[in-house]
Design a protein around this motif. Structure first.
Motif, short mmCIF file in Angstrom:
data_model
loop_
_atom_site.label_atom_id
_atom_site.label_comp_id
_atom_site.label_asym_id
_atom_site.label_seq_id
_atom_site.Cartn_x
_atom_site.Cartn_y
_atom_site.Cartn_z
N PHE A 62 -5.43 11.61 -1.64
CA PHE A 62 -5.43 10.26 -1.06
C PHE A 62 -6.00 9.26 -2.07
CE2 PHE A 62 -7.30 7.04 1.92
CZ PHE A 62 -6.15 6.74 2.63
N ARG A 63 -7.05 9.71 -2.81
CA ARG A 63 -7.70 8.80 -3.75
C ARG A 63 -6.77 8.36 -4.88
NH1 ARG A 63 -11.74 12.63 -7.33
NH2 ARG A 63 -11.68 14.23 -5.75
N ASN A 64 -5.71 9.17 -5.16
CA ASN A 64 -4.83 8.84 -6.28
C ASN A 64 -3.72 7.85 -5.91
OD1 ASN A 64 -6.28 10.66 -7.84
ND2 ASN A 64 -5.08 12.38 -7.03
N LEU A 65 -3.59 7.55 -4.61
CA LEU A 65 -2.58 6.58 -4.18
C LEU A 65 -3.07 5.16 -4.51
CD1 LEU A 65 -1.85 8.03 -0.61
CD2 LEU A 65 -0.64 8.52 -2.76
N ASP A 66 -2.13 4.19 -4.55
CA ASP A 66 -2.63 2.82 -4.68
C ASP A 66 -3.01 2.30 -3.29
OD1 ASP A 66 -0.39 1.64 -3.41
OD2 ASP A 66 0.70 1.45 -5.30
N VAL A 67 -3.60 1.11 -3.27
CA VAL A 67 -4.19 0.62 -2.02
C VAL A 67 -3.13 0.50 -0.91
CG1 VAL A 67 -5.37 -1.35 -0.96
CG2 VAL A 67 -6.06 -0.56 -3.22
N VAL A 68 -1.95 -0.02 -1.26
CA VAL A 68 -0.91 -0.19 -0.24
C VAL A 68 -0.45 1.17 0.28
CG1 VAL A 68 1.43 -1.08 0.19
CG2 VAL A 68 -0.17 -2.39 -1.23
N GLU A 69 -0.28 2.12 -0.64
CA GLU A 69 0.15 3.47 -0.21
C GLU A 69 -0.90 4.11 0.69
OE1 GLU A 69 2.78 4.85 -4.11
OE2 GLU A 69 0.62 5.17 -4.10
N ARG A 70 -2.17 3.87 0.38
CA ARG A 70 -3.22 4.44 1.25
C ARG A 70 -3.13 3.86 2.65
NH1 ARG A 70 -7.61 3.19 -2.90
NH2 ARG A 70 -7.28 4.79 -4.46
N ARG A 71 -2.90 2.55 2.74
CA ARG A 71 -2.79 1.93 4.08
C ARG A 71 -1.62 2.54 4.85
NH1 ARG A 71 -4.02 -3.44 1.87
NH2 ARG A 71 -1.80 -3.95 1.94
N ARG A 72 -0.50 2.68 4.17
CA ARG A 72 0.70 3.24 4.83
C ARG A 72 0.44 4.69 5.28
NH1 ARG A 72 2.07 -1.23 4.96
NH2 ARG A 72 3.80 -2.29 3.95
N THR A 73 -0.17 5.47 4.39
CA THR A 73 -0.44 6.88 4.70
C THR A 73 -1.39 7.00 5.89
OG1 THR A 73 -0.16 7.40 2.38
CG2 THR A 73 -1.26 9.07 3.71
N ALA A 74 -2.47 6.21 5.86
CA ALA A 74 -3.45 6.28 6.95
C ALA A 74 -2.79 5.87 8.27
CB ALA A 74 -4.64 5.38 6.64
N ALA A 75 -1.99 4.78 8.24
CA ALA A 75 -1.33 4.32 9.46
C ALA A 75 -0.39 5.41 9.98
CB ALA A 75 -0.57 3.02 9.19
N ARG A 76 0.36 6.01 9.07
CA ARG A 76 1.32 7.04 9.50
C ARG A 76 0.58 8.22 10.14
NH1 ARG A 76 3.57 8.18 4.73
NH2 ARG A 76 2.23 9.98 4.47
N GLU A 77 -0.49 8.68 9.47
CA GLU A 77 -1.23 9.84 9.99
C GLU A 77 -1.83 9.57 11.36
OE1 GLU A 77 -1.49 12.93 9.17
OE2 GLU A 77 -0.22 12.66 7.41
N CYS A 78 -2.13 8.29 11.62
CA CYS A 78 -2.77 7.95 12.90
C CYS A 78 -1.76 7.46 13.93
CB CYS A 78 -3.86 6.91 12.69
SG CYS A 78 -5.20 7.58 11.70
N GLY A 79 -0.48 7.58 13.61
CA GLY A 79 0.55 7.20 14.57
C GLY A 79 0.64 5.71 14.82
N LEU A 80 0.22 4.90 13.83
CA LEU A 80 0.29 3.44 13.99
C LEU A 80 1.55 2.92 13.30
CD1 LEU A 80 -3.43 2.62 13.06
CD2 LEU A 80 -2.46 2.92 15.35
N GLU A 81 1.91 1.66 13.60
CA GLU A 81 3.03 1.03 12.91
C GLU A 81 2.72 0.98 11.41
OE1 GLU A 81 5.93 -0.05 14.20
OE2 GLU A 81 5.23 0.84 16.08
#
Ligand SMILES: CC(C)(COP(=O)([O-])OP(=O)([O-])OC[C@H]1O[C@@H](n2cnc3c(N)ncnc32)[C@H](O)[C@@H]1OP(=O)([O-])[O-])[C@@H](O)C(=O)NCCC(=O)NCCSC(=O)C[C@@](C)(O)CC(=O)[O-]
Ligand SMILES: NC(=O)C1=CN([C@@H]2O[C@H](COP(=O)(O)OP(=O)(O)OC[C@H]3O[C@@H](n4cnc5c(N)ncnc54)[C@H](OP(=O)(O)O)[C@@H]3O)[C@@H](O)[C@H]2O)C=CC1
Length: 423
Positions: free
Chosen positions: A10-29
């Motif tokens: 997760f730390r190697n992603l850029d900031v936007v990718e981290r937001r997308r990944t976290a949202a996806r994992e938590c079932g958010l838009e």
């Protein structure tokens, strides 16, 4: 809740990718966390929140990975200006995960308000006169907040203390209120102001202070984790972690730092979710004073029969999902959505699990290699920027500072000058 919080890389992603990944994992838009790009607050909103507003200050928000709480994975939003805090929480959560993560519980969310009555001639008898009117006072208090009562909350207790001071003994009534999903300060303060005249009449004195107590000792959250000795670094590390804890338990000088490490994690979640950091800090440090009046460690570390470390933490958690800035601050709303919690109790329990993780990481680092390697390697980015490094120069300056194990400003400036000379 997250599908999976064990997001290696997760730390190697850029900031936007981290937001997308976290949202996806938590079932958010996919764009649910995009409000974090700017901090979510413009001067207009700020002007509605406080007085004499002149602007806003940005604080980074990170996501701690690896957390399992009561068998469910969760990604944790943390707002902090301090490097290594998010990494440390994730690191300890990764170790705790080996043995199932964190187990948490909590009390009913009861906050208390105090009503001080002065100039009472017979304080002991006055105390009983007030208690004799218990039902009447509770009914008067609950009339102030029908919403809370409708939601299943309301006054759960009325107690009265006498507090001797130099020249008189005060009568101090405590209204204990189940505040459901609110932090509850405004709710209990309104009740305290409403009942104070009647309590003063019964006590035959004068009402003075009417305010909640931040010693929220009837609203406790608890977390426990078993830490596999091998995952910590072996049986000697496990034993040394317990030695490190014992110093905090016995010595207030060490306890203050030990507890600060706990609050690194707790306050970061409190801030990210728009809750009151001062209320949380005040409650925690009041709770760190034991029955004999000594300031001590908030957590405990023991070795179990298998030689693993069992860590525990109990804290007052005066936090809410409604009220304060929790619903008005767009970042707080996004952060709460990320956690997936649905009650203030769950939020308090999560905060205590994060505080315990933070504590485990710090004490493990201190009991092994020391704090500087892990912490300063991450802080080195700030040092490089302060020395004047441009974005494309930062990683080279950081690498040199870490290799030299020297993090002074002068050294960073010298490294930067050498780098530029070589071009
Ligand atoms: C800093 C670490 C974690 C390095 O520890 P490490 O062993 O070098 O890290 P690693 O590279 O082996 O990674 C282990 C895991 O840590 C996390 N991690 C590791 N690095 C990162 C990173 N860059 N970004 C995001 N996550 C990171 C991450 O979860 C990773 O697993 P993965 O998911 O990659 O499989 C470790 O040294 C540590 O836990 N140190 C404690 C640091 C700390 O407590 N900082 C708080 C500030 S100091 C203070 O204010 C409090 C204090 C210390 O005074 C309190 C007290 O005295 O008690
Ligand atoms: N010493 C301290 O710590 C002090 C702190 N504060 C501040 O007080 C604020 C928090 O007070 P708080 O009372 O939580 O805020 P609010 O008064 O904004 O919110 C509580 C109210 O929300 C309504 N409500 C709606 N849904 C719920 C629910 N599910 N559970 C509980 N209540 C619900 C209730 O009634 P209704 O709809 O009727 O409002 C309740 O009284 C923070 O900003 C804090 O900084 C203030 C003074 C002192």
């Amino acid at each position: 809740m997250a599908g999976n919080s064990r997001l290696s890389g997760f730390r190697n992603l850029d900031v936007v990718e981290r937001r997308r990944t976290a949202a996806r994992e938590c079932g958010l838009e996919p764009d649910a966390l995009d409000v974090l790009e700017t901090g979510g607050l413009d001067s207009e909103i700020a002007d509605r929140m406080i007085e004499n507003a002149v602007g806003v200050i940005g604080v980074p928000v990170g996501v701690a990975t690896n957390f399992t709480v009561n068998g469910r994975d969760v990604l944790v939003p943390m707002a902090t200006e301090e490097p290594s805090v998010v990494a440390a929480a994730s690191n300890a959560a990764r170790i705790a995960r080996v043995r199932g993560g964190f187990t948490t519980t909590s009390t009913t969310p009861v906050m208390q308000a105090q009503v001080q009555i002065v100039d009472v001639t017979d304080p002991e008898a006055a105390r009983l006169r007030v208690l004799e009117a218990r039902e009447e006072i509770i009914e008067l208090a609950e009339r102030q907040d029908p919403t809370l009562v409708r939601l299943g909350g309301g006054v759960v207790d009325l107690t009265v203390r006498t507090v001797p001071t130099g020249d008189q003994t005060y009568v101090v009534a405590h209204l204990a209120v189940d505040v459901r999903d609110a932090m509850g300060a405004n709710a209990v303060n309104t009740m305290a102001e409403a009942v104070a005249p009647r309590i003063a009449e019964l006590a035959q004195g004068r009402p003075l202070l009417r305010i909640l107590t931040n010693r929220a000792d009837r609203r406790i959250s608890r977390a426990r984790a078993v830490l596999d000795a091998e995952a910590l670094g072996g049986p000697e590390v496990a034993r040394d972690i317990v030695h490190g804890y014992r110093l905090a338990a016995a010595d207030p000088y060490r306890a203050a730092t030990h507890n600060k490490g706990i609050m690194n994690g707790v306050s970061a979640v409190v801030l990210a979710t728009g809750n009151d950091t001062r209320a949380m800090e005040a409650g925690a440090h009041a709770h760190a004073v034991d029955a004999s009046g000594r300031y001590t460690s908030l957590s405990t570390f023991e070795l179990d029969a298998a030689g693993d470390v069992v860590a525990t933490l109990e804290l007052p958690t005066p936090v809410g999902l409604v009220g304060g800035a929790t619903r008005t601050h767009p970042v707080a709303r996004a952060a709460l959505a990320l956690t997936g919690v649905t009650t203030a109790r769950e939020l308090g329990e999560l905060m205590v699990a994060v505080g315990l993780a933070q504590n485990i990481a710090a004490v493990r680092a201190l009991a092994t290699e020391g704090i500087q390697r892990g912490h300063m390697s991450l802080h080195a980015r700030n040092i490089a920027v302060a020395a004047g490094a441009e974005p494309e120069e930062i990683s080279q300056v950081v690498a040199a500072l870490v290799a030299d194990r020297s993090f002074g400003a002068d050294h960073a400036e010298a490294v930067l000058a050498r780098l530029r000379d070589r071009r």
